[in-house]
Design a protein around this motif. Structure first.
Motif, short mmCIF file in Angstrom:
data_model
loop_
_atom_site.label_atom_id
_atom_site.label_comp_id
_atom_site.label_asym_id
_atom_site.label_seq_id
_atom_site.Cartn_x
_atom_site.Cartn_y
_atom_site.Cartn_z
N HIS A 186 0.96 -1.57 -0.19
CA HIS A 186 -0.01 -0.03 0.29
C HIS A 186 1.48 1.12 0.56
N PHE A 187 0.54 2.48 -0.83
CA PHE A 187 1.07 3.82 -0.76
C PHE A 187 -0.09 4.37 -0.99
N ASP A 188 0.15 5.58 -0.89
CA ASP A 188 -0.63 6.62 -0.91
C ASP A 188 -0.83 7.21 -2.04
N THR A 189 0.00 6.69 -2.87
CA THR A 189 0.06 7.38 -4.88
C THR A 189 0.83 6.35 -5.22
N ILE A 190 0.58 6.15 -5.92
CA ILE A 190 1.13 5.03 -7.49
C ILE A 190 0.83 6.06 -8.33
N VAL A 191 1.92 5.80 -8.82
CA VAL A 191 1.82 7.34 -10.65
C VAL A 191 2.34 6.07 -11.37
N VAL A 192 1.70 5.71 -12.33
CA VAL A 192 1.56 4.89 -13.57
C VAL A 192 2.60 5.26 -15.10
N GLY A 193 3.67 5.45 -14.80
CA GLY A 193 4.65 5.99 -15.70
C GLY A 193 5.65 6.81 -15.34
N ALA A 194 6.65 6.08 -16.50
CA ALA A 194 8.05 7.52 -15.31
C ALA A 194 8.03 8.09 -16.50
N GLY A 195 7.47 8.77 -17.25
CA GLY A 195 8.25 10.04 -18.08
C GLY A 195 7.94 11.59 -17.41
N LEU A 196 7.64 12.67 -18.13
CA LEU A 196 8.28 13.76 -17.56
C LEU A 196 6.59 14.12 -16.70
N THR A 197 5.50 13.66 -16.78
CA THR A 197 4.45 13.95 -16.13
C THR A 197 4.62 12.90 -15.11
N GLY A 198 4.99 11.71 -14.91
CA GLY A 198 4.87 11.17 -13.73
C GLY A 198 5.87 11.34 -13.14
N LEU A 219 4.53 14.94 -4.75
CA LEU A 219 3.59 14.38 -3.86
C LEU A 219 5.05 13.98 -2.23
N SER A 220 6.01 13.79 -2.98
CA SER A 220 6.48 12.82 -2.34
C SER A 220 7.51 13.71 -1.33
N ARG A 221 7.77 15.21 -2.10
CA ARG A 221 8.47 16.11 -0.78
C ARG A 221 7.01 16.66 -0.12
N SER A 222 6.05 16.17 -0.51
CA SER A 222 4.63 16.75 0.55
C SER A 222 4.85 15.86 1.74
N GLY A 223 5.55 14.37 1.93
CA GLY A 223 5.61 13.57 2.78
C GLY A 223 5.06 12.48 1.91
N GLN A 224 3.99 12.14 1.82
CA GLN A 224 3.76 11.09 1.07
C GLN A 224 4.74 9.75 0.26
N ARG A 225 4.21 9.01 0.78
CA ARG A 225 4.85 6.98 0.15
C ARG A 225 4.35 7.47 -1.49
N VAL A 226 5.79 7.50 -2.21
CA VAL A 226 4.98 7.59 -3.07
C VAL A 226 6.03 6.49 -4.27
N VAL A 227 5.10 5.66 -4.99
CA VAL A 227 5.98 4.40 -6.08
C VAL A 227 5.72 4.83 -7.83
N VAL A 228 6.32 4.58 -8.10
CA VAL A 228 6.14 5.09 -9.89
C VAL A 228 6.02 3.95 -10.08
N PHE A 229 5.49 3.45 -11.05
CA PHE A 229 5.45 2.05 -11.80
C PHE A 229 5.74 2.17 -13.71
#
Length: 500
Positions: free
Chosen positions: A22-34, A41-51
């Motif tokens: 479980h993560f606060d946010t899952i980002v799908v896509g490791a281009g510029l937007t993602g 989001l990670s700077r705000s303190g969230q636990r984030v993973v990029v797939f």
């Protein structure tokens, strides 16, 4: 084909598949937007993973021409023909926001980039008229554009419009900086991790072949959304365009140039340790619909070498961009996502500024804020002209499906002995079903010729040796592995009706 940006020793290695689910946010896509979204989001303190289904920057970002400009060919006058000045002003403010954030970020991180004058030029009288319309709208929107008598190009132009102090970047330098920064804030980036579906319950389930994960929010930063909710695949037109890097004897014009006439022709410079390169681009077409994509590459190179005699090609590559049928990018909350699934798409070849703007807006939405320009864009109303264009696009898609289905039945039958010439692919019926057979580097592959998104009949891309869907732009390797687009599954490898 490999871009200048991706032809490098990567200073990035993928994280392992996370043990936590479980993560606060899952980002799908490791281009510029993602990557910008994940970092903010990670700077705000969230636990984030990029797939990322492939590798960092493997799709559009790593294959862009890397221009970060507010002068965007004929984009502003095209938008003004459909929207009020207030809405188009919001688009400009979004791009200013994206450009300013990324330039400041690169300065802070010590990531190299160059300031250049952006130039849109016309080579025909009709192009000159369009350029004057673009100039008028640009000035109405507060951009300090001016006409130039001498564009500095090695061929005659009718008119040229300039905007100073724009930016050109190496997009992979930026992505690697973002990746390092994201990890420094506790984020993760997992490559070869294709997301195949996203649920609608809370927490949001994210399904991959390597396990199911959950998150409070999910961000789809995949070029075109991989979920059909909202039917954005029907509101977007995929466009494939080409680029090349060349060593040029002598001096190279230092601006960032773009033609307003068709075919689109773009050029800029790029400093390298071995000397400055000329980058050219353009000659695009609807995704999956060119009889020979390689001919478009050849036309681009022919144009470049004609005007730069003695030029030596070092790289050729291609990228797929998506244009909204109503011309305005989409970003924000995905319909039927209960306010927990976000997306960005439809940047129409200007993703360096639009992508960062979308990332900033999405992050604000998640964290509880919003900008004035985003609010205006979210509440825009599609004009009758935009609605008609959407109807036309989807009617064209339907017509293509009918014509292709009829055409495949007239093609030569595919057998177990079918072996196309090296570097080519053919489509036909194999035991009564559409099959696609190709030969690449001596290897013969036979897969289903039916796209796993909505069943479009695939066509062979002779430039990139891939199977491309002419309906909504999904692409696959000769072996049937997913490359990009709204599809989420590979091609079937078992084709043909089973014998009784």
């Amino acid at each position: 084909m490999k871009s200048l940006w991706l032809d490098r020793e990567m200073r990035f290695t993928s994280d392992h598949i996370p043990e936590e689910k479980h993560f606060d946010t899952i980002v799908v896509g490791a281009g510029l937007t993602g990557m910008v979204t994940a970092l903010l989001l990670s700077r705000s303190g969230q636990r984030v993973v990029v797939f990322e289904a492939r590798t960092l920057g493997a799709v559009t970002t790593g294959n862009t021409t890397g221009k970060l400009s507010l002068l965007q060919g004929g984009v502003l006058s095209a938008l003004r023909s459909q929207y009020s000045l207030r809405v188009v002003q919001a688009y400009v403010e979004a791009n200013k926001s994206g450009q300013a954030w990324l330039a400041q970020y690169m300065e802070q991180q010590g990531t190299p980039f160059q300031r250049r004058t952006a130039v849109t030029f016309a080579t025909t009288d009709d192009g000159g008229q369009r350029l004057r319309k673009e100039a008028a709208v640009s000035r109405d929107l507060g951009l300090d554009v001016h006409f130039s008598r001498d564009a500095g190009l090695p061929f005659p132009v009718v008119e040229a419009l300039e905007l100073e102090n724009q930016v050109q970047i190496n997009p992979m330098d930026v992505l690697e900086t973002l990746a390092r920064d994201l990890r420094g804030h506790g984020g993760m980036i997992v490559e070869d991790m294709q997301v195949q579906n996203v649920g609608s319950k809370q927490p949001v389930e994210v399904f991959t072949p390597k396990g199911t994960f959950t998150a409070d929010t999910v961000v789809l930063a995949t070029g075109t959304p991989i979920l059909d909710r909202g039917l954005y695949f029907a509101k977007l037109e995929p466009n494939r365009s080409y680029a090349a890097a060349l060593k040029v004897p002598g001096d190279i014009p230092q601006g960032m140039y773009l033609s307003i006439d068709s075919p689109t022709r773009s050029q800029r410079t790029q400093p390298t340790p071995e000397g400055e390169l000329l980058l050219v681009g353009g000659y695009g077409h609807a995704g999956g619909r060119a009889a020979s994509p390689q001919s478009h590459v050849d036309d681009l190179l022919g144009w470049a070498t004609k005007h730069y005699p003695g030029a030596e090609v070092t790289h050729t590559w291609s990228a797929q961009d998506y244009r909204a049928t109503n011309l305005m990018p989409f970003f924000g909350k995905l319909p039927r996502g209960h306010g927990r699934i976000f997306f960005g798409t439809g940047y129409n070849k200007w993703g360096m500024s639009n992508g960062v703007a979308a990332a900033r807006s999405i992050t604000s939405d998640i964290l509880g804020g919003q900008s004035d320009w985003a609010t205006v864009i979210h509440h825009r109303v599609t004009s009758p002209k935009g609605a008609v264009e959407g109807v036309r696009h989807n009617a064209d898609v339907a017509r293509r499906m009918i014509e292709d289905t009829a055409k495949v039945r007239k093609n030569p039958e595919i057998t177990d002995e079918t072996r196309p010439p090296e570097g080519t692919g053919v489509v036909g019926l194999y035991k009564g079903e559409p099959a696609a057979v190709s030969t690449v580097e001596g290897k013969v592959c036979k897969v289903s010729a039916t796209c796993t998104h909505l069943g479009g009949l695939l066509s062979w891309n002779d430039a990139e040796k891939s199977w491309d869907c002419p309906l909504h732009g999904s692409r696959f390797t000769p072996e049937g592995k997913y490359l990009e687009g709204p599809a989420t599954r590979p091609l079937e490898k078992s084709v043909g009706r089973k014998e009784n």
